[in-house]
Write a protein that holds these residues in place. Structure first.
Motif: not given
Length: 797
Positions: A90-106
């Protein structure tokens, strides 16, 4: 002659390099040993070049084989600071969003968002240790309808457990884990919305984000002027992807062999290049100017399609083909193709396992090597307008046949007609769609008019594909032949098309010189195939990896099939495990008809895939417990054509090829479906053959086990399918003592939220020295028996 030698050397070198990568995936030697061998081969090759260059061929080929193994070894090295080293923590990750997010209706209350994050820093929860990290992690987040989303370039912090990338580990399926690793993604996280935080919004310009916004605008424009399904199809042929397309339409495209049209590929690039060349010839622009314009058009098309890896590969191949035409060196096309493949494999060895890469190069190789002789043969008795398309289709299909067999086990016989009747209309749709996109950007009104015309043509395409797909026997089952079978196929194909190593006579020459020997050979082969088909094989019992669910396949000595449970997904996605995992598994092992489908009970993880399987293979009989039908069972019952339903009862039995299948325990003997559902109604199935038996207990819990023990209905078994995925409430000590199994199989999902299998259950099994197999660690588990001996094999070694 020199051209042929150059082509041969480069093609064999590329094949050897690919074989080296494949060998390294099975078993690789130490890198130092490989380097020593490479040096020895290099010195041998140089020595032979000095003496007689023609004798240097095999040392050079061996050198490329070793180079392939070395390249694969280097690619498999994981950096010391990689995020994958923190799997299970279990960690805390810090980083940069590297691609356009994929969004779908859940669901009705939120959206499923998938991020790819380039990791910069990791902080461990237990120790608070903070360190720089590298690699990419895929993060799934369920947002509320109005939740704030991160965008490309944003810096975010995510708290949660790092998980291993995991797919369904069964043979004959596309390995999505390897596909993600090719993109640099080596781990995953699933977190709640409150555990993701936006640190810094991206202030710069992102062409990827701008392209995604532009594509979204085009999609909205399409949806305004045409039906949703038509808009989804046009979006697919322009930008790739099947999202939003009616499932029946996708099935029709697959049945007619046109499914590749719904994904931007080499065919689209070739169409754009061909169109530009035609215009260039009409306008007399000259070959150099036309080629330059065509290259720019290909690059532009690749750009608007998103520069995905398959598009980039198609673009490179298209540009190399155009340059070969420009310098009038089409005869070097095999060498150009091999150099392209070699360069891509050097850059990314894992591409060898990518289905898109395999299909692209196999189809292109088929066109390069087979098109001309095929066209020459067909044009002898067919008009040119018909011989050309048929030669293109036949050449490409012959090139990809073993790959299609391995992944899909299906060959479209109607594809030849589809390529003549439907493909020209689809190509016109692509041209109009691209034209409409360009015009819409400048003059939206005229662009909308072009889109409307495209929609009318799409309606014609859907009608034609539906008609062709409905033709009886439009597609046929083809078995998987594996690596050795594929190699034999390609060698035989090369021989038929004129490859004559060691002065081996061709098929025509053999028939003319030795007709009797040829006829005898054909009869012997037919006889051997008939014996192989009818000769009894061992019983095989397969426990399929379906994640957190159950599915067991029994194949009798003469090929009859019994399927016990079908798996099923608990998630809100539309992923159908029956259709996407179990049905392909059945076909991979030659099962096109399920004689009996037995559902232990109606829970989603046992019956959720049943309807999907019934839509892909023939199901003769279904045996159901006497319980109130769950949603999954209702979906199965209402499939077309209707399936015979048999209620289960205790001591119910049937035999197939000497294999005895019996219901050891069933609830509800009053002949009516009970108003209760759940684990307590789970049927228990015993499969017996010779000395060995397999007990499949579904989700039977302690209370059901006690009832069986009280009724003295428990007999020893060789293999126990552990109840309820290894939960604490199943597989009691008394039950195990009565069964005394030699092997135990636990069907369970990797890192499932239920904590299965429970450590106490594992302890009870190990205390009895029972050999344990788990689908989350071993993948598919297969037992084979001739009635006396018993062998076991696992997908993950």
């Amino acid at each position: 002659m020199i051209t042929e030698q150059i082509n041969t050397i480069i093609v064999f070198a590329c094949a050897a390099f690919a074989a080296g990568i494949w060998q390294a995936g099975i078993y690789s030697w130490h890198s130092l040993t490989l380097i020593v061998l490479a040096v020895l081969l290099l010195l041998t090759a140089l020595w032979r070049v000095v003496r007689n260059y023609q004798q240097a061929f095999w040392p050079i080929i061996g050198l490329f084989f070793i180079a392939g193994m070395l390249c694969a070894n280097l690619d498999s090295i994981v950096p010391a600071d990689a995020i994958s080293h923190h799997i299970g923590k279990t960690v805390t990750v810090t980083g940069i969003v590297d691609a356009v997010p994929e969004i779908s209706q859940a669901n009705t209350h939120g959206k499923q968002v998938r991020y790819v994050v380039k990791v910069q820093n990791v902080e461990l929860e237990k120790t608070g240790a903070n360190s720089a990290s590298s690699g990419k992690v895929r993060i799934n987040v369920l947002y509320k309808e109005n939740g704030e989303l991160a965008v490309y370039g944003d810096k975010i912090t995510v708290y949660g457990k790092v998980r291993e990338l995991r797919g369904y580990n069964n043979p004959g399926q596309i390995d999505m884990t390897v596909a993600l690793k090719r993109e640099g993604i080596t781990a995953r996280m699933s977190v709640q919305e409150q555990n993701i935080k936006l640190n810094t919004a991206y202030a710069g310009y992102s062409w990827r984000a701008a392209l995604a916004d532009w594509q979204a605008g085009i999609v909205r424009a399409l949806q305004k002027v045409m039906p949703v399904n038509d808009a989804a199809i046009l979006t697919a042929v322009l930008f790739g992807g099947y999202q939003g397309i009616n499932k029946n339409v996708v099935d029709d495209f697959a049945a007619t062999g046109l499914i590749h049209i719904l994904s931007v590929s080499g065919a689209h690039i070739a169409l754009v290049a061909g169109l530009i060349r035609w215009f260039g010839n009409q306008l007399r622009l000259g070959s150099r100017t036309t080629t330059v314009v065509a290259v720019l058009a290909i690059v532009f098309y690749a750009c608007i399609s998103g520069f995905t890896p398959p598009v980039i590969r198609s673009m490179i191949m298209g540009i190399i083909s155009l340059l070969a035409i420009l310098v009038e060196r089409e005869s070097y096309a095999p060498a150009a193709l091999a150099i392209t493949a070699l360069g891509m494999l050097v850059y990314q060895p894992l591409l060898l396992y990518d289905i898109s890469f395999q299909l692209s190069f196999a189809a292109t190789a088929g066109l390069v090597f087979l098109y001309k002789p095929t066209y020459d043969y067909l044009s002898a008795f067919l008009p040119a307008w018909l011989a050309g398309p048929l030669a293109v289709t036949a050449s490409a299909q012959l090139g990809v046949l073993p790959i299609i067999a391995w992944y899909f086990n299906n060959f479209s016989l109607i594809s030849f007609a589809a390529n003549i009747l439907v493909l020209p209309v689809v190509e016109l749709v692509i041209i109009l769609g691209l034209t409409g996109v360009i015009i819409y950007t400048v003059v939206p009104v005229i662009g909308n008019l072009v889109f409307v015309i495209s929609s009318l043509l799409i309606g014609l395409v859907m009608m034609l594909t539906a008609l062709l797909a409905a033709v009886p026997y439009s597609s046929v089952y083809i078995p998987s032949v594996g690596i050795s079978g594929s190699a034999a196929y390609y060698l035989l194909l090369a021989w038929f098309y004129g490859w004559r190593p060691l002065a081996v006579p061709g098929p025509g020459q053999l028939v003319r010189q030795r007709p009797g020997t040829c006829a005898t050979t054909v009869m012997v082969i037919i006889g051997l195939l008939a014996v192989y088909t009818w000769y009894p094989r061992p019983l095989s019992v397969h426990f399929i990896d379906v994640g957190q669910g159950d599915a067991a396949l029994i194949i009798t000595p003469r090929g009859k099939a019994v399927l016990v449970d079908t798996g099923g997904s608990f998630s809100s996605s539309n992923y159908d495990i029956g259709e996407r995992v179990v049905a392909p598994y059945l076909k991979h092992y030659g099962v096109t008809t399920v004689d009996y489908l037995i559902l232990t009970h109606g829970h989603q993880d046992h019956a959720g895939g049943a309807a999907g399987i019934a839509g892909r293979v023939s199901v003769n009989k279904v045996m159901l417990p006497r319980e109130e039908y769950s949603q999954a069972v209702q979906a199965l019952v209402h499939t077309k054509p209707a399936i015979a339903i048999i209620p289960t009862y205790t001591d119910q039995r049937f035999q197939l090829d000497g294999v005895d299948v019996g219901i050891e325990h069933a609830v509800g003997e009053n002949g009516r479906n009970q108003a209760v559902t759940g684990n307590e109604v789970s049927s228990v199935v015993r499969v017996s053959y010779g000395r060995h038996s397999f007990l499949i207990t579904g989700d039977l819990e302690a209370k059901g086990e006690e009832a069986l023990l009280a009724a003295k209905a428990v007999k020893p078994c060789t293999v126990l399918k552990v109840g309820h995925h290894g939960s604490k409430t199943s597989t009691t000590a008394a039950f195990l003592q009565a069964l005394d199994p030699e092997y135990a199989v636990i069907s369970v999902g990797y890192a499932n939220r239920f904590g299965h299998p429970h450590p106490e259950t594992i302890r009870r099994l190990t205390d009895r020295q029972t050999v344990i197999y788990r689908t989350d660690t071993h993948g598919a588990v297969v037992f084979k028996s001739d009635g006396r001996k018993l062998e076991v094999d696992t997908y993950i070694k």
